[in-house]
Design a protein around this motif. Structure first.
Motif, PDB file in Angstrom:
ATOM      1  N   UNK A 289       0.809  -1.271   0.247  1.00  0.00           N
ATOM      2  CA  UNK A 289       0.098   0.020   0.240  1.00  0.00           C
ATOM      3  C   UNK A 289       0.934   1.095  -0.085  1.00  0.00           C
ATOM      4  N   UNK A 290       1.947   1.296   0.874  1.00  0.00           N
ATOM      5  CA  UNK A 290       2.696   2.411   1.086  1.00  0.00           C
ATOM      6  C   UNK A 290       3.431   2.628  -0.438  1.00  0.00           C
ATOM      7  N   UNK A 291       4.077   1.850  -1.032  1.00  0.00           N
ATOM      8  CA  UNK A 291       4.733   2.161  -2.273  1.00  0.00           C
ATOM      9  C   UNK A 291       3.873   2.641  -3.359  1.00  0.00           C
ATOM     10  N   UNK A 292       2.681   1.839  -3.430  1.00  0.00           N
ATOM     11  CA  UNK A 292       1.680   2.534  -4.263  1.00  0.00           C
ATOM     12  C   UNK A 292       1.485   4.161  -4.089  1.00  0.00           C
ATOM     13  N   UNK A 293       1.123   4.338  -2.776  1.00  0.00           N
ATOM     14  CA  UNK A 293       0.921   5.991  -2.415  1.00  0.00           C
ATOM     15  C   UNK A 293       2.078   6.677  -2.906  1.00  0.00           C
ATOM     16  N   UNK A 294       3.373   5.961  -2.710  1.00  0.00           N
ATOM     17  CA  UNK A 294       4.410   6.756  -3.081  1.00  0.00           C
ATOM     18  C   UNK A 294       4.406   7.139  -4.466  1.00  0.00           C
ATOM     19  N   UNK A 295       3.564   6.790  -5.431  1.00  0.00           N
ATOM     20  CA  UNK A 295       3.555   7.164  -6.809  1.00  0.00           C
ATOM     21  C   UNK A 295       4.058   6.069  -7.695  1.00  0.00           C
ATOM     22  N   UNK A 296       4.111   4.899  -7.195  1.00  0.00           N
ATOM     23  CA  UNK A 296       4.269   3.786  -7.978  1.00  0.00           C
ATOM     24  C   UNK A 296       3.074   2.986  -8.500  1.00  0.00           C
ATOM     25  N   UNK A 297       3.139   2.761  -9.970  1.00  0.00           N
ATOM     26  CA  UNK A 297       1.685   2.122 -10.064  1.00  0.00           C
ATOM     27  C   UNK A 297       1.651   0.746  -9.595  1.00  0.00           C
ATOM     28  N   UNK A 298       0.453   0.386  -9.517  1.00  0.00           N
ATOM     29  CA  UNK A 298       0.086  -0.723  -8.888  1.00  0.00           C
ATOM     30  C   UNK A 298       0.725  -2.123  -9.488  1.00  0.00           C
ATOM     31  N   UNK A 299       0.554  -2.136 -10.931  1.00  0.00           N
ATOM     32  CA  UNK A 299       1.386  -3.274 -11.625  1.00  0.00           C
ATOM     33  C   UNK A 299       2.769  -3.536 -11.174  1.00  0.00           C
TER      34      UNK A 299
ATOM     35  N   UNK B  99      12.357  -2.457  -0.667  1.00  0.00           N
ATOM     36  CA  UNK B  99      11.393  -1.216  -0.998  1.00  0.00           C
ATOM     37  C   UNK B  99      12.197  -0.247  -2.041  1.00  0.00           C
ATOM     38  N   UNK B 100      13.476  -0.492  -1.673  1.00  0.00           N
ATOM     39  CA  UNK B 100      14.367   0.484  -2.620  1.00  0.00           C
ATOM     40  C   UNK B 100      14.214  -0.328  -4.196  1.00  0.00           C
ATOM     41  N   UNK B 101      14.369  -1.578  -4.035  1.00  0.00           N
ATOM     42  CA  UNK B 101      14.207  -2.262  -5.171  1.00  0.00           C
ATOM     43  C   UNK B 101      13.035  -2.032  -6.143  1.00  0.00           C
ATOM     44  N   UNK B 102      11.840  -1.770  -5.474  1.00  0.00           N
ATOM     45  CA  UNK B 102      10.656  -1.404  -5.943  1.00  0.00           C
ATOM     46  C   UNK B 102      10.634  -0.019  -6.707  1.00  0.00           C
ATOM     47  N   UNK B 103      11.335   0.873  -6.083  1.00  0.00           N
ATOM     48  CA  UNK B 103      11.349   2.138  -6.644  1.00  0.00           C
ATOM     49  C   UNK B 103      12.346   2.171  -7.527  1.00  0.00           C
TER      50      UNK B 103
ATOM     51  N   UNK C 246       4.973  13.318  -6.844  1.00  0.00           N
ATOM     52  CA  UNK C 246       4.435  12.764  -5.714  1.00  0.00           C
ATOM     53  C   UNK C 246       5.214  12.041  -4.831  1.00  0.00           C
ATOM     54  N   UNK C 247       6.159  11.273  -5.421  1.00  0.00           N
ATOM     55  CA  UNK C 247       6.964  10.563  -4.463  1.00  0.00           C
ATOM     56  C   UNK C 247       7.746  11.686  -3.578  1.00  0.00           C
ATOM     57  N   UNK C 248       8.392  12.827  -4.101  1.00  0.00           N
ATOM     58  CA  UNK C 248       9.053  13.797  -3.312  1.00  0.00           C
ATOM     59  C   UNK C 248       8.232  14.455  -2.495  1.00  0.00           C
ATOM     60  N   UNK C 249       6.906  14.708  -2.804  1.00  0.00           N
ATOM     61  CA  UNK C 249       5.819  15.228  -1.823  1.00  0.00           C
ATOM     62  C   UNK C 249       5.596  14.349  -0.649  1.00  0.00           C
TER      63      UNK C 249
ATOM     64  N   UNK D 238       4.539  10.993   5.129  1.00  0.00           N
ATOM     65  CA  UNK D 238       3.279  10.293   4.997  1.00  0.00           C
ATOM     66  C   UNK D 238       2.820  10.391   3.824  1.00  0.00           C
ATOM     67  N   UNK D 239       1.507   9.713   3.402  1.00  0.00           N
ATOM     68  CA  UNK D 239       0.859   9.764   2.403  1.00  0.00           C
ATOM     69  C   UNK D 239       0.181  11.029   2.279  1.00  0.00           C
ATOM     70  N   UNK D 240      -0.098  11.718   0.972  1.00  0.00           N
ATOM     71  CA  UNK D 240      -0.734  12.995   0.967  1.00  0.00           C
ATOM     72  C   UNK D 240      -2.027  12.917   0.890  1.00  0.00           C
TER      73      UNK D 240
END
Length: 450
Positions: A283-293, A397-401, A414-417, A423-425
């Protein structure tokens, strides 16, 4: 006002878990008998999360790939992920090998292999023998039964079946979209259950630490202090230097990223298992701005193939045993060890203690270091496990980024913000991402964020 301030911080999960860890250590030290009886609390929390992992991993991978609408893009993302996993985990193995040779934590122990009772590690050696060689490892990825893989919670077979099923759905096109939507809604229901389960995370961390200190004692930390210090120091160096440079190359701050996932990091420290936080990380990585796929494909696969902390531990532990038993390993022996570890370090899948089984498999296949030497690590393995689990979590986590940045699909603004805020915006786009309503193909996202 002070009570409001205190209440605000006490309501945060990472603060509750940190308090639980400290209280667990104190109770285990001063009341060891009671501490050892609290092990079921930690086991209960891990069991609670593990019962959710199979369906969450299945649904995440299937929904992610099926919504790519392009099998070739899914293959490209997967190939980039595996390539990154191999490079970074190999680097972790080499760093561990260099540090343990420099500091020699096992030197001077002068342990006689003939006096070691190997019966205490018989369970681990049996599991290691069952793993077999590289061919058996590959064969075991294919489950004898799909139902059996889900029932046993075998992560690699689940990922394998999920990939095949997702590719089949992606090729089917629009006709299966209602089924994919239904799986997506099911996934949200599972995340809701996870949120409920996380209420007992502090209790699990408390029980796990109380048992560890109560059974093995603070004295264990002192007698094996050099080994523990080496592993923690090496893990810190790997995170700060290697992963820090990687994140900087991606245009993001590692420390801000670690602050963003601090709840998950503290839970991992308390439970010594990254499995406990896999759903929240998705969930957190998706909210970071990384697409769900991308998140759904890379993170679960990373849990199985990208254990950076375990890689560091395996090289250091193997050489430590050799040093303690005065076994002289040539450079060629250590290179062979490195080669073997490239295979045995895979598939640990975030399970507490899996690294110990991988180490047993490594020693058994080399015939140079006695497998019975694992006895030397029994009392301290839990303390070592916390360091490797922590490193594994940050690494995945870093690998996904990295893969998302490589694919140019991450929303950098979005990721930088999000990382700046910690926390998620509170933004509608994030709400949509968390609810899974974005079904934009990766190819479209690539054009948008290129």
């Amino acid at each position: 006002m002070r009570s409001t301030f205190v209440g605000k911080y006490l309501s945060k999960l990472y603060v509750q878990v940190l308090i639980a860890i400290v209280v667990g250590i104190l109770l285990g030290h001063f009341m060891p008998e009671l501490g050892t009886k609290l092990k079921p609390l930690g086991d209960l929390f891990i069991k609670l999360i593990k019962m959710l992992l199979a369906p969450i991993i299945f649904a995440s991978i299937v929904v992610g790939i099926a919504r790519m609408n392009n099998v070739h893009e899914a293959g490209r993302v997967g190939l980039k992920a595996v390539l990154y996993f191999e490079v970074v985990s190999t680097l972790a193995l080499v760093i561990g090998l260099v540090v343990v040779n420099l500091f020699k934590p096992g030197e001077g122990m002068n342990v006689d292999p003939a006096l070691i009772d190997g019966s205490t590690v018989a369970t681990y050696t049996q599991k290691a023998q069952q793993q077999g060689g590289a061919l058996d490892f590959i064969l075991n990825i294919v489950p004898n039964s799909v139902v059996g893989a889900f029932a046993n919670g075998d992560m690699l077979p689940i990922i394998f079946f999920s990939l095949l099923f997702a590719i089949a759905l992606a090729r089917a096109g629009k006709t299966v979209e209602p089924f994919v939507d239904m799986l997506d809604q099911f996934l949200h229901g599972m995340f809701g259950v996870v949120r409920i389960a996380m209420y007992v995370a502090p209790l699990g961390a408390f029980g796990g630490m109380a048992f560890t200190v109560g059974k093995y004692g603070i004295g264990t930390l002192l007698s094996y202090g050099q080994l523990i210090l080496c592993l923690y120091l090496t893990s810190a160096i790997f995170i700060v230097l290697v992963l820090g440079i990687v994140m900087q190359a991606c245009g993001l701050s590692l420390f801000k990223f670690m602050r963003y996932i601090k709840d998950e990091l503290f839970v991992t420290l308390g439970t010594a298992s990254t499995e406990a936080v896999l759903p929240q990380m998705l969930v957190k990585l998706e909210k970071l701005g990384i697409p769900k796929p991308v998140v759904g494909l890379v993170l679960p696969t990373g849990y199985a193939f990208n254990a950076d902390g375990t890689a560091i531990y395996l090289t250091m532990a193997a050489i430590f045993i050799a040093q303690a038993m005065n076994i002289d390993l040539t450079l060629w022996d250590q290179l062979i060890l490195l080669g073997v570890l490239l295979f045995t370090s895979k598939g640990s899948a975030g399970v507490a203690g899996a690294g110990f089984v991988a180490l047993a498999a490594t020693l058994a296949s080399m015939h140079k270091i006695p497998v019975e030497g694992l006895v030397l690590l029994l009392g301290v393995d839990r303390f070592l496990n916390e360091a490797r689990a922590f490193t594994n979590l940050v690494g995945n986590g870093v690998a996904t980024v990295v893969v998302a940045r490589w694919e140019k699909t991450i929303d950098m603004k979005q990721a930088r913000a999000v990382l700046e805020r910690g926390s998620a915006l509170p933004d509608e786009s994030l709400t949509d991402a968390a609810s899974g309503t974005d079904s934009i193909p990766v190819g479209v996202l690539s054009k948008r964020h290129a």
